[in-house]
Scaffold this active site. Sequence first.
Site, mmCIF file in Angstrom:
data_model
loop_
_atom_site.group_PDB
_atom_site.id
_atom_site.type_symbol
_atom_site.label_atom_id
_atom_site.label_comp_id
_atom_site.label_asym_id
_atom_site.label_seq_id
_atom_site.Cartn_x
_atom_site.Cartn_y
_atom_site.Cartn_z
ATOM 1 N N GLU A 27 0.828 -1.201 0.000
ATOM 2 C CA GLU A 27 0.000 0.000 0.000
ATOM 3 C C GLU A 27 0.866 1.255 0.000
ATOM 4 O O GLU A 27 1.898 1.293 0.677
ATOM 5 C CB GLU A 27 -0.873 -0.005 1.269
ATOM 6 C CG GLU A 27 -1.836 1.156 1.391
ATOM 7 C CD GLU A 27 -2.543 1.184 2.750
ATOM 8 O OE1 GLU A 27 -1.941 0.759 3.750
ATOM 9 O OE2 GLU A 27 -3.697 1.631 2.792
ATOM 10 N N HIS A 29 2.478 4.571 1.039
ATOM 11 C CA HIS A 29 2.716 5.163 2.361
ATOM 12 C C HIS A 29 3.390 6.524 2.218
ATOM 13 O O HIS A 29 4.424 6.799 2.848
ATOM 14 C CB HIS A 29 3.557 4.229 3.233
ATOM 15 C CG HIS A 29 2.740 3.198 3.962
ATOM 16 N ND1 HIS A 29 2.229 2.084 3.344
ATOM 17 C CD2 HIS A 29 2.320 3.113 5.246
ATOM 18 C CE1 HIS A 29 1.541 1.374 4.223
ATOM 19 N NE2 HIS A 29 1.574 1.969 5.393
ATOM 20 N N ASP A 38 3.585 -1.885 6.025
ATOM 21 C CA ASP A 38 2.742 -2.717 6.902
ATOM 22 C C ASP A 38 3.296 -4.136 7.020
ATOM 23 O O ASP A 38 3.254 -4.754 8.092
ATOM 24 C CB ASP A 38 1.302 -2.757 6.384
ATOM 25 C CG ASP A 38 0.661 -1.374 6.387
ATOM 26 O OD1 ASP A 38 1.212 -0.463 7.008
ATOM 27 O OD2 ASP A 38 -0.390 -1.226 5.746
ATOM 28 N N HIS A 113 -1.953 -3.717 8.934
ATOM 29 C CA HIS A 113 -2.718 -2.899 7.966
ATOM 30 C C HIS A 113 -4.137 -2.669 8.481
ATOM 31 O O HIS A 113 -4.906 -3.618 8.670
ATOM 32 C CB HIS A 113 -2.735 -3.646 6.623
ATOM 33 C CG HIS A 113 -3.543 -2.996 5.542
ATOM 34 N ND1 HIS A 113 -3.353 -1.709 5.130
ATOM 35 C CD2 HIS A 113 -4.544 -3.498 4.763
ATOM 36 C CE1 HIS A 113 -4.200 -1.430 4.145
ATOM 37 N NE2 HIS A 113 -4.936 -2.495 3.914
ATOM 38 N N GLU A 115 -7.050 -1.753 7.394
ATOM 39 C CA GLU A 115 -8.260 -2.282 6.744
ATOM 40 C C GLU A 115 -8.374 -3.803 6.807
ATOM 41 O O GLU A 115 -9.417 -4.362 6.459
ATOM 42 C CB GLU A 115 -8.330 -1.799 5.285
ATOM 43 C CG GLU A 115 -8.599 -0.312 5.124
ATOM 44 C CD GLU A 115 -7.329 0.543 5.131
ATOM 45 O OE1 GLU A 115 -6.270 0.046 5.560
ATOM 46 O OE2 GLU A 115 -7.407 1.710 4.711
ATOM 47 N N HIS A 166 -1.652 6.451 9.391
ATOM 48 C CA HIS A 166 -1.192 5.839 8.148
ATOM 49 C C HIS A 166 -0.107 6.711 7.526
ATOM 50 O O HIS A 166 -0.362 7.878 7.222
ATOM 51 C CB HIS A 166 -2.350 5.663 7.159
ATOM 52 C CG HIS A 166 -1.864 5.221 5.822
ATOM 53 N ND1 HIS A 166 -1.520 3.918 5.566
ATOM 54 C CD2 HIS A 166 -1.594 5.919 4.696
ATOM 55 C CE1 HIS A 166 -1.079 3.835 4.333
ATOM 56 N NE2 HIS A 166 -1.107 5.028 3.779
ATOM 57 N N GLU A 171 4.489 5.121 11.975
ATOM 58 C CA GLU A 171 5.081 4.234 10.956
ATOM 59 C C GLU A 171 6.419 4.786 10.455
ATOM 60 O O GLU A 171 7.343 4.020 10.175
ATOM 61 C CB GLU A 171 4.103 4.036 9.798
ATOM 62 C CG GLU A 171 2.910 3.182 10.210
ATOM 63 C CD GLU A 171 1.978 2.839 9.053
ATOM 64 O OE1 GLU A 171 1.457 1.714 9.045
ATOM 65 O OE2 GLU A 171 1.765 3.693 8.163
HETATM 66 ZN ZN LIG Z 1 0.732 1.350 7.156
#
Ligand SMILES: [Zn+2]
Length: 245
Positions: A27, A29, A38, A113, A115, A166, A171
């Site tokens: 994904e 970032h 993630d 992650h 979701e 996110h 992170e």
């Molecule tokens: Zn992430």
Amino acid sequence: VKYSHLTWPEVGGALSNWLVLPLGSIEQHGPHLPLCVDEVLAETLADEVAERVGGFVAPTFAYGARSLPNSGGGPRYPGTVHLSGEVLLKAYQEIISSFIRGGARRLLVLNGHWENEGLIFEAIDACRENGRLAESTVIALSWWAVVHERDMVEIFGSFPGWHAEHAGQAETALMLAYNDQLVHMDRAVDHHDSVPAGIYAHPSPEGWSGNDGVLARTTHATSEQGRLLRALVVDRLVALLRTTA
Ligand SMILES: [Zn+2]
């Protein structure tokens, strides 16, 4: 500590210990972090936890759920490769029940992650209803579930909520602590508007997917903050497993 490094005669003995299954995503970032954040964070935290409790780490399942605008930037940014909910739900069920059928007695599912979370819980509960959890103990959580708001304020000075973390300070700092070669702090940006959690809107308002895919502030993040957060997460996960075992 890697499950896949075992030979078959070693598997039975190994699986009486904790087996940690890291779940990630591919994904976007933001402009400063790689697509694998993630995946990398779930796996490296899993490695440390497994080492501390004498357990093993299953291969990371890197593909995850769809990215949504106000928790991942969504489809506005390229890079995300996702599985649909129905396929992912099935995949999680198959992977988890396969490890349990193969002898896993204590399973920690460690998610990286946002979701993925609902689908993970759904998959495990479906396994339970079908009798596929057998006598096993299963714990599933996203790594941030053991971090409280006051911990984040203490480490970073402020906290926008986990959905907005996110590609945010947490992170970024963890990646700096774990693998700074993949971090490009010279390209880091901040997003100063708040991004609401738990509201779906089509079309999604521009500011909800952040600034270049970053949903909160990141430019102040340091590897020292990452080391503090990482130590806190690992200690709490180890304590959770010890109280459950
Ligand atoms: Zn992430």
